[in-house]
Design a protein around this motif. Structure first.
Motif, mmCIF file in Angstrom:
data_model
loop_
_atom_site.group_PDB
_atom_site.id
_atom_site.type_symbol
_atom_site.label_atom_id
_atom_site.label_comp_id
_atom_site.label_asym_id
_atom_site.label_seq_id
_atom_site.Cartn_x
_atom_site.Cartn_y
_atom_site.Cartn_z
ATOM 1 N N VAL A 1 0.829 -1.212 0.000
ATOM 2 C CA VAL A 1 0.000 0.000 0.000
ATOM 3 C C VAL A 1 0.859 1.256 0.000
ATOM 4 O O VAL A 1 0.412 2.325 -0.442
ATOM 5 C CB VAL A 1 -0.966 -0.004 1.208
ATOM 6 C CG1 VAL A 1 -0.209 0.273 2.519
ATOM 7 C CG2 VAL A 1 -2.085 1.016 1.023
ATOM 8 N N LEU A 2 2.106 1.164 0.468
ATOM 9 C CA LEU A 2 2.961 2.345 0.535
ATOM 10 C C LEU A 2 3.247 2.915 -0.853
ATOM 11 O O LEU A 2 3.470 4.119 -1.004
ATOM 12 C CB LEU A 2 4.270 2.011 1.257
ATOM 13 C CG LEU A 2 4.124 1.614 2.735
ATOM 14 C CD1 LEU A 2 5.472 1.207 3.309
ATOM 15 C CD2 LEU A 2 3.516 2.748 3.544
ATOM 16 N N ALA A 3 3.230 2.068 -1.871
ATOM 17 C CA ALA A 3 3.477 2.543 -3.231
ATOM 18 C C ALA A 3 2.382 3.494 -3.702
ATOM 19 O O ALA A 3 2.596 4.271 -4.641
ATOM 20 C CB ALA A 3 3.598 1.363 -4.185
ATOM 21 N N GLU A 4 1.220 3.455 -3.057
ATOM 22 C CA GLU A 4 0.128 4.354 -3.432
ATOM 23 C C GLU A 4 0.513 5.814 -3.220
ATOM 24 O O GLU A 4 -0.062 6.714 -3.848
ATOM 25 C CB GLU A 4 -1.124 4.017 -2.636
ATOM 26 C CG GLU A 4 -1.728 2.661 -2.958
ATOM 27 C CD GLU A 4 -2.252 2.597 -4.378
ATOM 28 O OE1 GLU A 4 -2.986 3.517 -4.783
ATOM 29 O OE2 GLU A 4 -1.916 1.622 -5.086
ATOM 30 N N ALA A 5 1.476 6.061 -2.334
ATOM 31 C CA ALA A 5 1.903 7.442 -2.075
ATOM 32 C C ALA A 5 2.521 8.083 -3.304
ATOM 33 O O ALA A 5 2.603 9.314 -3.387
ATOM 34 C CB ALA A 5 2.886 7.486 -0.907
#
Length: 214
Positions: free
Chosen positions: A20-24
């Motif tokens: 989910v961190l790649a969504e940043a």
């Protein structure tokens, strides 16, 4: 005639896996939160460190030569190396550094590790950085606001804050968050609004932040 494009309010994304961190990195996202649970041995180390009550404030500039390079963390929090779980804690910090660097193709990362007994930034504000990783290993976590909950022109105005309701918008211990700031290209005026919470009397926080320096 083309219809005018409507700019959507920045949004926040949460999930239970590190992906989910790649969504940043997406346009329109100014906060991504990995809602992880700390392994028990790391949680135990962090709580033991806080219980000692000793001060801790350390900063490192890490130089990385490639995606597989190991960050030089020797000496980090070495005053607490005799606590059970220390090696696991250092390994976890190293993993976060590598993941952050890989996500951004970063070569220089600023690391700060601190024990806090009071709110570091108690007023709602935005960070004037591109992207910052924040995780609280023990204690209360950072709070943030959705767009429109507080006028950006009133940031720092203590008279406005009592009326702001933070509902389920707070990191728990162990959560890993990427806070997008004002210096991310295309995110000007859209940095995530957040603040540090005030620990309860007699309690503290063990806070790690990573900054992209280049």
């Amino acid at each position: 005639m083309l219809a005018p494009q409507v700019e959507l309010a920045p949004r926040q994304v949460r999930g239970d896996s590190p992906e989910v961190l790649a969504e940043a990195l997406r346009d329109g996202v100014n906060l991504a939160v990995w809602q992880r649970r700390l392994p028990l041995h790391i949680e135990g180390f962090a709580n033991s460190l806080l219980a000692l009550g000793d001060p801790l404030s350390e900063s490192l500039t890490l130089e990385l030569t490639g995606a597989d390079s190991e960050p030089e963390l020797e000496g980090l929090a070495s005053g607490f190396a005799d606590l059970e779980g220390y090696q696991g804690f250092i390994a976890d910090v190293g993993w976060l550094v590598r993941a952050f660097a890989c996500l951004l193709d970063a070569r220089r990362i600023g690391l700060r590790l601190r024990r806090l007994d009071k709110a570091m930034c108690p007023r709602f504000h935005v960070d004037h950085v591109p992207l910052r990783l924040i995780t609280t290993y023990a204690g209360v976590g950072s709070q943030w606001l959705q767009e429109g909950q507080m006028p950006r022109a009133r940031l720092g105005d203590w008279t406005v804050e009592p009326g702001v309701v933070v509902d389920n918008q707070q990191l728990a211990a162990g959560h890993v968050a990427l806070f997008k700031g004002e210096k991310w290209l295309g995110n000007e005026g859209r940095g995530i609004i957040h603040r540090s919470p005030q620990p309860a009397p007699g309690e503290g926080r063990l806070l790690l932040t990573l900054d992209w320096l280049g």
